[in-house]
Scaffold this active site. Structure first.
Site, PDB file in Angstrom:
ATOM      1  N   LYS A  35      62.095 -74.327  62.812  1.00  0.00           N
ATOM      2  CA  LYS A  35      60.778 -74.161  62.200  1.00  0.00           C
ATOM      3  C   LYS A  35      60.966 -73.812  60.728  1.00  0.00           C
ATOM      4  O   LYS A  35      61.568 -72.786  60.416  1.00  0.00           O
ATOM      5  CB  LYS A  35      60.000 -73.040  62.897  1.00  0.00           C
ATOM      6  CG  LYS A  35      59.801 -73.267  64.389  1.00  0.00           C
ATOM      7  CD  LYS A  35      59.135 -72.080  65.042  1.00  0.00           C
ATOM      8  CE  LYS A  35      58.966 -72.311  66.537  1.00  0.00           C
ATOM      9  NZ  LYS A  35      58.309 -71.165  67.213  1.00  0.00           N
ATOM     10  N   LYS A  62      53.153 -70.501  60.384  1.00  0.00           N
ATOM     11  CA  LYS A  62      52.781 -69.269  61.084  1.00  0.00           C
ATOM     12  C   LYS A  62      53.744 -68.128  60.756  1.00  0.00           C
ATOM     13  O   LYS A  62      53.367 -66.954  60.790  1.00  0.00           O
ATOM     14  CB  LYS A  62      52.668 -69.492  62.591  1.00  0.00           C
ATOM     15  CG  LYS A  62      53.909 -70.044  63.272  1.00  0.00           C
ATOM     16  CD  LYS A  62      54.832 -68.980  63.802  1.00  0.00           C
ATOM     17  CE  LYS A  62      56.057 -69.583  64.464  1.00  0.00           C
ATOM     18  NZ  LYS A  62      57.037 -68.548  64.861  1.00  0.00           N
ATOM     19  N   ASP A  65      50.907 -69.583  68.939  1.00  0.00           N
ATOM     20  CA  ASP A  65      52.124 -68.985  68.397  1.00  0.00           C
ATOM     21  C   ASP A  65      51.813 -68.057  67.235  1.00  0.00           C
ATOM     22  O   ASP A  65      52.504 -67.052  67.025  1.00  0.00           O
ATOM     23  CB  ASP A  65      53.090 -70.088  67.963  1.00  0.00           C
ATOM     24  CG  ASP A  65      54.544 -69.622  67.973  1.00  0.00           C
ATOM     25  OD1 ASP A  65      54.800 -68.502  68.446  1.00  0.00           O
ATOM     26  OD2 ASP A  65      55.415 -70.380  67.529  1.00  0.00           O
ATOM     27  N   SER A  86      59.324 -60.289  66.821  1.00  0.00           N
ATOM     28  CA  SER A  86      59.332 -61.375  65.849  1.00  0.00           C
ATOM     29  C   SER A  86      60.104 -60.957  64.603  1.00  0.00           C
ATOM     30  O   SER A  86      59.819 -59.923  63.994  1.00  0.00           O
ATOM     31  CB  SER A  86      57.892 -61.749  65.461  1.00  0.00           C
ATOM     32  OG  SER A  86      57.877 -62.491  64.265  1.00  0.00           O
ATOM     33  N   ASN A  97      60.025 -62.400  61.700  1.00  0.00           N
ATOM     34  CA  ASN A  97      59.172 -62.493  60.522  1.00  0.00           C
ATOM     35  C   ASN A  97      58.194 -61.322  60.450  1.00  0.00           C
ATOM     36  O   ASN A  97      57.986 -60.745  59.380  1.00  0.00           O
ATOM     37  CB  ASN A  97      58.436 -63.832  60.529  1.00  0.00           C
ATOM     38  CG  ASN A  97      59.397 -64.989  60.378  1.00  0.00           C
ATOM     39  OD1 ASN A  97      59.918 -65.251  59.304  1.00  0.00           O
ATOM     40  ND2 ASN A  97      59.671 -65.684  61.480  1.00  0.00           N
ATOM     41  N   VAL A 101      68.065 -65.010  61.177  1.00  0.00           N
ATOM     42  CA  VAL A 101      67.305 -65.650  60.101  1.00  0.00           C
ATOM     43  C   VAL A 101      65.809 -65.510  60.341  1.00  0.00           C
ATOM     44  O   VAL A 101      65.312 -65.810  61.423  1.00  0.00           O
ATOM     45  CB  VAL A 101      67.669 -67.148  60.006  1.00  0.00           C
ATOM     46  CG1 VAL A 101      66.826 -67.840  58.938  1.00  0.00           C
ATOM     47  CG2 VAL A 101      69.154 -67.303  59.695  1.00  0.00           C
ATOM     48  N   GLU A 120      62.832 -67.333  59.145  1.00  0.00           N
ATOM     49  CA  GLU A 120      62.530 -68.580  58.436  1.00  0.00           C
ATOM     50  C   GLU A 120      61.349 -68.455  57.483  1.00  0.00           C
ATOM     51  O   GLU A 120      61.241 -69.197  56.507  1.00  0.00           O
ATOM     52  CB  GLU A 120      62.249 -69.698  59.451  1.00  0.00           C
ATOM     53  CG  GLU A 120      63.451 -70.129  60.267  1.00  0.00           C
ATOM     54  CD  GLU A 120      64.089 -71.393  59.725  1.00  0.00           C
ATOM     55  OE1 GLU A 120      63.987 -71.633  58.510  1.00  0.00           O
ATOM     56  OE2 GLU A 120      64.703 -72.119  60.528  1.00  0.00           O
TER      57      GLU A 120
END
Length: 365
Positions: free
Chosen positions: A119, A204, A257, A267, A269, A292, A294
């Site tokens: 993603k 997202k 999502d 998560s 992020n 990572v 993203e």
């Protein structure tokens, strides 16, 4: 031309042994498929094959006996030719180099099912996965590629009930991918808008960072709800202007999502945003995150896209300034809230420029 997909006991090569790749390997191994999990680290390969545990990710999880770790050398043509499925679970920023290396080893007349679950938007080119595939492997491979939205993978390692979606320009390939993953605890839906699926999965993560930052700053659930709702509005506007279907953003890859990623402390992020809200520097967060996120790199590509499209996306714009220009998070919040009143929902007057360019590259327009 692609290989026929076996009803069961497919041979699957998964490239990437991080959280995503490992959980997918476990799911497919438990589903009766013969899985090969490629990793770059030799000690991970040796440890996995001895203990059936991942040395770096999900360390306490006992993985399926149907999984064999391979590597660290890139998969050779002999191994690839035996596979029914190649599944790419590597970060977007490394995808081009990986495909360039593997392309000579792919038989265009007997392709395995190709599934991509990364993603993000490539830094520098601002390309989505399908364009990277077309650039490195050619239009025929890109047309047959299937891209997937996948949920919080740690949960389905424990056979928790969930649903996902996959999409391809070739319906038969999307149906193969759905059959591969589908289980009583794991519903897999198909779609025909891979561009929308890709944009949903990439964008997202930007809004998950924003939602995490709001929580880290101490705001309550109503603020998070605002971030999710306005984030969905921005994603839909960006996606429609790009050339995706607005309906895709109302599905599992979009609002589904987005809601989960913006609400889950698992998560990566969201965690980046939460720690930013608590006052940590971005460099410290990324150095200690362990995997990572993203959304940090995606914000760069998203900013270029919204500027080129002339689309107002104030949350994404402010997150870019915080992550890459050193803007104070409190200042970004204040500026967002002080924006003049505007219409809540409005699709862009023009749509489809970037997607049209990709479709022309694939010979679909």
């Amino acid at each position: 031309m692609s290989k026929p997909q076996p009803d069961q006991n497919s041979k699957v090569l998964i490239l990437g042994a991080g959280n995503f790749g490992s959980c997918l390997a476990d799911h497919l191994g438990d589903s009766g498929h013969q899985v090969y999990l490629w990793a770059r680290e030799e000690k991970l390969v040796q440890h996995f094959n001895k203990h059936h545990k991942n040395l770096f990710y999900l360390k306490d999880h006992q993985f399926s006996e149907n999984i064999t770790a391979v590597g660290p050398e890139p998969p050779n043509k002999e191994l690839i030719d035996k596979m029914d499925v190649l599944l790419f679970a590597i970060p977007t920023q490394f995808l081009r180099a990986t495909l360039t290396q593997l392309q000579p080893r792919l038989d265009p007349h007997n392709l395995p099912l190709l599934v991509f679950v990364n993603k993000g938007i490539e830094i520098g080119t601002h390309a989505l996965t399908l364009e990277i595939i077309a650039d490195t492997c050619g239009r025929e491979v890109a047309l047959r590629a299937t891209v997937g939205h996948l949920s919080r993978l740690r949960l389905f390692c424990a056979n928790r009930k969930t649903s996902v979606s996959v999409a391809s320009f070739t319906e038969a390939e999307a149906n193969k991918a759905s059959s591969l993953f589908h289980q009583p605890h794991f519903r897999c839906y198909t779609g025909s808008d891979p561009i929308g699926i890709e944009l949903s999965g990439a964008l997202k993560n930007v809004y998950a960072i924003a939602a995490g930052a709001a929580d880290g700053l101490g705001y309550q659930n109503n603020t998070r709800a605002m971030m999710i709702t306005r984030g969905l509005a921005e994603m839909t506007c960006i996606g429609t202007a790009f050339g995706a279907s607005p309906l895709t953003f109302l599905g599992l890859a979009g609002v589904g999502d987005l809601f989960l990623t913006c609400s889950s402390s698992n998560s990566r992020n969201y965690t980046v945003g939460y720690r930013l809200g608590k006052g940590e520097s971005l460099n410290t967060i990324l150095d200690t995150l362990g995997s990572v996120a993203e959304g940090v790199s995606t914000t760069k590509g998203a900013k270029v896209i919204i500027d080129s499209l002339g689309i107002p996306a104030p949350i994404c714009t402010q997150m870019y300034a915080v992550l890459h220009e050193g803007k104070d998070i409190q200042t970004a919040v204040r500026e967002l809230m002080e924006l003049p009143p505007s219409r809540e929902l409005e699709l862009p007057p023009t749509a489809g420029g970037p997607a049209r360019h990709l479709l022309e590259k694939l010979g679909l327009e």
